[in-house]
Every structure is written in structure tokens, then in C-alpha cells.
Motif scaffolding. Structure first.
Motif, PDB file in Angstrom:
ATOM      1  N   LEU A 145      -5.282  30.537   2.946  1.00  0.00           N
ATOM      2  CA  LEU A 145      -6.290  30.611   1.880  1.00  0.00           C
ATOM      3  C   LEU A 145      -6.601  29.215   1.335  1.00  0.00           C
ATOM      4  O   LEU A 145      -7.762  28.895   1.053  1.00  0.00           O
ATOM      5  N   ALA A 146      -5.558  28.386   1.169  1.00  0.00           N
ATOM      6  CA  ALA A 146      -5.773  27.033   0.655  1.00  0.00           C
ATOM      7  C   ALA A 146      -6.642  26.215   1.604  1.00  0.00           C
ATOM      8  O   ALA A 146      -7.533  25.477   1.170  1.00  0.00           O
ATOM      9  N   LYS A 147      -6.394  26.346   2.909  1.00  0.00           N
ATOM     10  CA  LYS A 147      -7.235  25.649   3.882  1.00  0.00           C
ATOM     11  C   LYS A 147      -8.675  26.128   3.793  1.00  0.00           C
ATOM     12  O   LYS A 147      -9.616  25.333   3.892  1.00  0.00           O
ATOM     13  N   GLY A 148      -8.853  27.439   3.598  1.00  0.00           N
ATOM     14  CA  GLY A 148     -10.198  27.983   3.464  1.00  0.00           C
ATOM     15  C   GLY A 148     -10.915  27.454   2.243  1.00  0.00           C
ATOM     16  O   GLY A 148     -12.153  27.366   2.243  1.00  0.00           O
ATOM     17  N   HIS A 149     -10.142  27.076   1.202  1.00  0.00           N
ATOM     18  CA  HIS A 149     -10.726  26.510  -0.018  1.00  0.00           C
ATOM     19  C   HIS A 149     -10.796  24.988   0.046  1.00  0.00           C
ATOM     20  O   HIS A 149     -11.099  24.346  -0.959  1.00  0.00           O
ATOM     21  N   HIS A 150     -10.476  24.427   1.225  1.00  0.00           N
ATOM     22  CA  HIS A 150     -10.505  22.981   1.450  1.00  0.00           C
ATOM     23  C   HIS A 150      -9.518  22.251   0.548  1.00  0.00           C
ATOM     24  O   HIS A 150      -9.767  21.133   0.092  1.00  0.00           O
ATOM     25  N   GLU A 151      -8.375  22.884   0.299  1.00  0.00           N
ATOM     26  CA  GLU A 151      -7.300  22.259  -0.451  1.00  0.00           C
ATOM     27  C   GLU A 151      -6.354  21.554   0.524  1.00  0.00           C
ATOM     28  O   GLU A 151      -6.283  21.920   1.693  1.00  0.00           O
ATOM     29  N   PRO A 152      -5.635  20.538   0.063  1.00  0.00           N
ATOM     30  CA  PRO A 152      -4.722  19.827   0.970  1.00  0.00           C
ATOM     31  C   PRO A 152      -3.569  20.719   1.420  1.00  0.00           C
ATOM     32  O   PRO A 152      -2.872  21.322   0.595  1.00  0.00           O
ATOM     33  N   VAL A 153      -3.363  20.810   2.719  1.00  0.00           N
ATOM     34  CA  VAL A 153      -2.251  21.569   3.304  1.00  0.00           C
ATOM     35  C   VAL A 153      -1.646  20.703   4.403  1.00  0.00           C
ATOM     36  O   VAL A 153      -2.320  20.368   5.380  1.00  0.00           O
ATOM     37  N   SER A 154      -0.392  20.321   4.242  1.00  0.00           N
ATOM     38  CA  SER A 154       0.270  19.454   5.212  1.00  0.00           C
ATOM     39  C   SER A 154       1.047  20.280   6.229  1.00  0.00           C
ATOM     40  O   SER A 154       1.645  21.297   5.888  1.00  0.00           O
ATOM     41  N   ASN A 155       1.030  19.813   7.475  1.00  0.00           N
ATOM     42  CA  ASN A 155       1.810  20.448   8.534  1.00  0.00           C
ATOM     43  C   ASN A 155       3.199  19.829   8.687  1.00  0.00           C
ATOM     44  O   ASN A 155       3.943  20.211   9.586  1.00  0.00           O
ATOM     45  N   PHE A 156       3.533  18.877   7.823  1.00  0.00           N
ATOM     46  CA  PHE A 156       4.847  18.241   7.891  1.00  0.00           C
ATOM     47  C   PHE A 156       5.947  19.224   7.505  1.00  0.00           C
ATOM     48  O   PHE A 156       5.758  20.083   6.627  1.00  0.00           O
ATOM     49  N   ASN A 157       7.111  19.093   8.143  1.00  0.00           N
ATOM     50  CA  ASN A 157       8.304  19.769   7.651  1.00  0.00           C
ATOM     51  C   ASN A 157       8.714  19.144   6.323  1.00  0.00           C
ATOM     52  O   ASN A 157       8.465  17.960   6.071  1.00  0.00           O
ATOM     53  N   GLN A 158       9.356  19.926   5.479  1.00  0.00           N
ATOM     54  CA  GLN A 158       9.831  19.390   4.212  1.00  0.00           C
ATOM     55  C   GLN A 158      11.082  18.550   4.419  1.00  0.00           C
ATOM     56  O   GLN A 158      11.959  18.894   5.215  1.00  0.00           O
ATOM     57  N   THR A 159      11.169  17.445   3.701  1.00  0.00           N
ATOM     58  CA  THR A 159      12.398  16.658   3.684  1.00  0.00           C
ATOM     59  C   THR A 159      13.432  17.376   2.820  1.00  0.00           C
ATOM     60  O   THR A 159      13.106  18.290   2.041  1.00  0.00           O
ATOM     61  N   ASP A 160      14.690  16.954   2.935  1.00  0.00           N
ATOM     62  CA  ASP A 160      15.737  17.521   2.083  1.00  0.00           C
ATOM     63  C   ASP A 160      15.407  17.289   0.611  1.00  0.00           C
ATOM     64  O   ASP A 160      15.653  18.155  -0.238  1.00  0.00           O
ATOM     65  N   GLN A 161      14.846  16.120   0.314  1.00  0.00           N
ATOM     66  CA  GLN A 161      14.508  15.809  -1.079  1.00  0.00           C
ATOM     67  C   GLN A 161      13.418  16.750  -1.603  1.00  0.00           C
ATOM     68  O   GLN A 161      13.454  17.171  -2.767  1.00  0.00           O
ATOM     69  N   GLU A 162      12.442  17.056  -0.763  1.00  0.00           N
ATOM     70  CA  GLU A 162      11.360  17.952  -1.188  1.00  0.00           C
ATOM     71  C   GLU A 162      11.880  19.371  -1.397  1.00  0.00           C
ATOM     72  O   GLU A 162      11.493  20.046  -2.363  1.00  0.00           O
TER      73      GLU A 162
END
Length: 274
Positions: free
Chosen positions: A52-69
Motif C-alpha cells: 500500500l505504501a508503494k502504491g501511495h509513492h511512499e518510501p519503502v526500502s528493500n534493505f534487511n534491517q540492521t540489529d540496531q534498527e
């Protein structure tokens, strides 16, 4: 993607959201108020929300999350919900927002809900309500410093990503878009934490003011002192000051990346948040 596939996927999303709305949308909670693992809440809902976020042109990252995130998300989540007072926080709204199925609905939260829950609670003594507010404020104060550290660590990770992006050649455009999208996602989550902290403070302040009128007691002084301590943290969060203070320096002053082999260690030190 063809028009037929888009229509099919859109219908699937609607059906999925409807199924969630019909069931238990709020995130399951285990011991000590920690989130319990759940396929619906950890896989299905985020997948729907990202689409849905991509459809609304919102930022969506394909990166895996770091331990810190991951640590930051876990720490911040404690301030987005209140398992001890289910009528106070909007549990369903929070979970739909966390998984990006909806937008920033927390902007419309009402600060009188905590007092309403407190007023309805069956206490044997009116003084106990003051003690309850004091305990809740202190529980927040006790966990704010480690949450600040986790946010500071993520900000350092984002800084180091930027250094790596600038220092390494041959990165595909998609990778650079993912860097920007992840930074935007982290900023959105940090901003949500600041709003949640402010919401809690405003809710406690509202409750104390109304308790003073309804059932005045000397215990109000201790609650007011606790609120003053919380306000110091809120002011820092509002300024975006998560990294100042002794023991919060977690990274090197500068990361030099002469090559992919020279970038194995970016200088992030481990900070035990337990």
C-alpha cells in the motif's frame, strides 16, 4: 504489471485488510509487555502495508534491517502501546500504522483517554490513582534513556550508509534509492516516537490536572515532580537530541572507505541496552 494483475492484487489487499479487521488486529503481547512473534503481524500485515505504501509513492526500502534498527523498533514500540491500560491507547490503530496499512493516525489521538481509563478503574482509595500515574511515568522514565541510545545508534548507521554510498563506486540506482528510503523510514519511526512520548506526557498532565480537581491529595506533588523529569526527556526528543550525554558516543568521528575491503568495520561499537 498488467492492469488485470493490479486489479487482482488490489482485491487481495482489500480482502486481507478486511480479514484482519474482522479478527484481532492489535499486536499480541507476551511476558513483560514484549511483542509476541506472529505471522499475521510480522509477515502478512507488513507485506500488505509495504504494498500500500508503494502504491501511495511512499518510501519503502528493500534493505534487511540492521540489529540496531530492530532494537530501535522494539524499544520504540513500548511507547506506542500501553498493555496495562487497553482503553487508553488505540491498540488497533497503532498496529495498522506500524505495519503501514494506514497513515499517521496517531496525529488525531485524544489526550483525555488515559484519565478516562484511570477514572473508571476500580480503586479502593482515591490516592491510589495518583500512585498509579506516578508508577506509569516512572516506568517511562526508566526506559527512555535506552530508547534514546537505540535511536542514536540507528542515526549513526544511517550516517555510515551515506558515507559508504559516497565512497563506493558501481552501486546500482536501486541501491541508492534503498539507502534514501531506509533513512526516510527510520526518520518516520523516530518522529513517531517523539509524538508518542509527547502524547504520553500530555495524557499524564491532563490526568493530573483533573485528579487535582476531582480528588485533591498531597501525592500530586510527587507526580508533578515525575512529570518535570519526563519533560526534560521530551524536550530533548523534540529537539532531536538523542546522542548527547555521557556514554552515548557509539561511533568513530569519521568513516574512511577506500575500498570494499576497507569498509568492513565502520566503527560502530556495541552498546548493551539491557
Amino acid at each position: 504489471m498488467s492492469e488485470r494483475l493490479r486489479q487482482f492484487f488490489g482485491a487481495a489487499v482489500i480482502i486481507g485488510v478486511a480479514a484482519l479487521a474482522a479478527g484481532c488486529v492489535s499486536r499480541p503481547v507476551g511476558d513483560f509487555g514484549r511483542a509476541d512473534p506472529s505471522f499475521s503481524h510480522d509477515v502478512m500485515m507488513p507485506t500488505i502495508g509495504n504494498s500500500l505504501a508503494k502504491g501511495h509513492h511512499e518510501p519503502v526500502s528493500n534493505f534487511n534491517q540492521t540489529d540496531q534498527e530492530k532494537e530501535m523498533h522494539n524499544r520504540v514500540w513500548r511507547f506506542l502501546v500501553a498493555p496495562h491500560a487497553k482503553d487508553w491507547f488505540y491498540d488497533v490503530a497503532v498496529e495498522l500504522q506500524r505495519t503501514r496499512i494506514t497513515g499517521e493516525t496517531d496525529l488525531r489521538f485524544s489526550i483525555d483517554r488515559y484519565y478516562t481509563w484511570l477514572k473508571r478503574a476500580d480503586y479502593g482509595s482515591s490516592r491510589t490513582r495518583y500512585s498509579t500515574v506516578g508508577r506509569h511515568i516512572q516506568a517511562d522514565i526508566d526506559t527512555i534513556p535506552t530508547t534514546f541510545i537505540s535511536i542514536c545508534q540507528v542515526q549513526e548507521v544511517d550516517r555510515q550508509r551515506g558515507v559508504a554510498e559516497d565512497g563506493l563506486s558501481g552501486l546500482e540506482p536501486d541501491v541508492r534509492r534503498d539507502v534514501a528510503a531506509r533513512r526516510a523510514e527510520n526518520d518516520m519511526h523516530i518522529n513517531w516516537f517523539v509524538r508518542a512520548l509527547d502524547y504520553r506526557y500530555q495524557s499524564y498532565d491532563y490526568a493530573l490536572n483533573h485528579l487535582l480537581v476531582e480528588t485533591p491529595h498531597e501525592q500530586s506533588l510527587a507526580v508533578d515532580d515525575a512529570l518535570a523529569q519526563m519533560k526534560v526527556y521530551l524536550d530533548r526528543a523534540t529537539r532531536g537530541d538523542f546522542c548527547s550525554g555521557q556514554g552515548l558516543i557509539i561511533g568513530s568521528q569519521q568513516a574512511v572507505i577506500p575500498s570494499r575491503y576497507g569498509s568492513r568495520n565502520y566503527g560502530v561499537e556495541h552498546v548493551d541496552l539491557k
